[in-house]
Design a protein around this motif. Sequence first.
Motif, PDB file in Angstrom:
ATOM      1  N   VAL A   1       4.315   4.691   0.875  1.00  0.00           N
ATOM      2  CA  VAL A   1       5.264   3.654   1.293  1.00  0.00           C
ATOM      3  C   VAL A   1       4.928   3.208   2.727  1.00  0.00           C
ATOM      4  CG1 VAL A   1       7.703   3.145   1.706  1.00  0.00           C
ATOM      5  CG2 VAL A   1       7.045   4.586  -0.220  1.00  0.00           C
TER       6      VAL A   1
ATOM      7  N   PRO B   1      13.201   4.481   1.224  1.00  0.00           N
ATOM      8  CA  PRO B   1      12.717   4.123  -0.111  1.00  0.00           C
ATOM      9  C   PRO B   1      13.353   4.921  -1.236  1.00  0.00           C
ATOM     10  CG  PRO B   1      11.042   5.390   1.071  1.00  0.00           C
ATOM     11  CD  PRO B   1      12.160   5.117   2.031  1.00  0.00           C
TER      12      PRO B   1
ATOM     13  N   THR C   1      11.453   3.189  -9.526  1.00  0.00           N
ATOM     14  CA  THR C   1      10.350   2.272  -9.834  1.00  0.00           C
ATOM     15  C   THR C   1      10.226   2.060 -11.342  1.00  0.00           C
ATOM     16  OG1 THR C   1       9.262   3.075  -7.851  1.00  0.00           O
ATOM     17  CG2 THR C   1       7.908   1.818  -9.379  1.00  0.00           C
TER      18      THR C   1
ATOM     19  N   GLN D   1       7.039  -1.413  -3.424  1.00  0.00           N
ATOM     20  CA  GLN D   1       7.997  -0.858  -2.457  1.00  0.00           C
ATOM     21  C   GLN D   1       7.833  -1.579  -1.103  1.00  0.00           C
ATOM     22  OE1 GLN D   1      10.347   1.883  -2.938  1.00  0.00           O
ATOM     23  NE2 GLN D   1      11.144   1.011  -1.041  1.00  0.00           N
TER      24      GLN D   1
END
Length: 337
Positions: free
Chosen positions: A182, A275, A71, A151
Amino acid sequence: MTVELDAPPRATPSWTRRHLLGLEDLSAAEIETILRKADDFLEVSQRSRKKVAALTGRVVLNLFFEPSTRTRTSFSLAARRLSADTVDFTVTGSSTSKGESFIDTARNLEAMGVDVMVVRHSSPGAPHLLAQHLNCSVINAGDGAHEHPTQGLLDVYTIQRSKGRVAGLTVGLIGDIAHSRVARSNIHALTKLGARVIVCGPPTLVPPTIRRLGVEIAHRFDDILPQLDVVNLLRVQFERQRKGLFPSIHEYAALFGMDSQRLRRAKDDVLILAPGPINRGVEVTPEVADGPNSAILQQVTNGLAIRMAVLYLLCGQRSAERQANENAPVRETAETP
Ligand code: ASP
């Protein structure tokens, strides 16, 4: 070639928000606006010169109080590809260790001319708090177990690009639903875009109240597997759990891990997402993670385009607000003669 991406961003009628704090209160139309904009930026990322001039002179600051690989790097790179200046704030070595509060830290950083603050914090609601105290745009890059909106966006974007649609698909979110931000952002995005969502994990990791978000609950992965068009494998969030929520990691992997045997029982074109970070051999085995059904690295590529789109749209909205203020008629005050 999308020439207008070199010009300063302008307001988009379908996007009027200054902040991106979560997907819960976004409409399907707003989510689609971001996904459409991401198409433009995916094209930019495929050029040999991966840069447009849109955010020249803007400043994007990453304020991360929790670890991050994808991220943070992807927000930095996204801002640079838009020609913004970027700063990475690291808690270690900062004055937070001298007792400076979260809000004071952020307000001091904002005073250096920050336009967008990208915030990750272990407390749910931390970015929302900053949005109330700052004038710049705030993006939630993960707040505790609450939300991780970019995400969620990059996951639905990856599904849409791979399957051609989201509506009507059955998506399984497998693993630690209770502690996963998430999971929550995926649920909001997927249900708004018309997917059927089944959450699945050990009963201790799936709160029954999650049903209120419009999802079905299962506890046996093997029972739901053949119906799934997409399997999103969520990491067990040990850092947010109290101990003893399931007997052992080995048992967890046997019941909820995606391996090649399970892959054979799934639909031929099942799309595997995760993720990251992935724990190979726990939620997914290496053959599956690196196999033809996996879109795990495409998620990372798509995430950059999504983050460019979000930065672009928020800055466009801020420009429009600034222009509206400059054009507003000067109000007469009591002191005016
Ligand atoms: N990187 C994601 C997050 O920060 C997923 C995870 O850590 O499991 O929430």
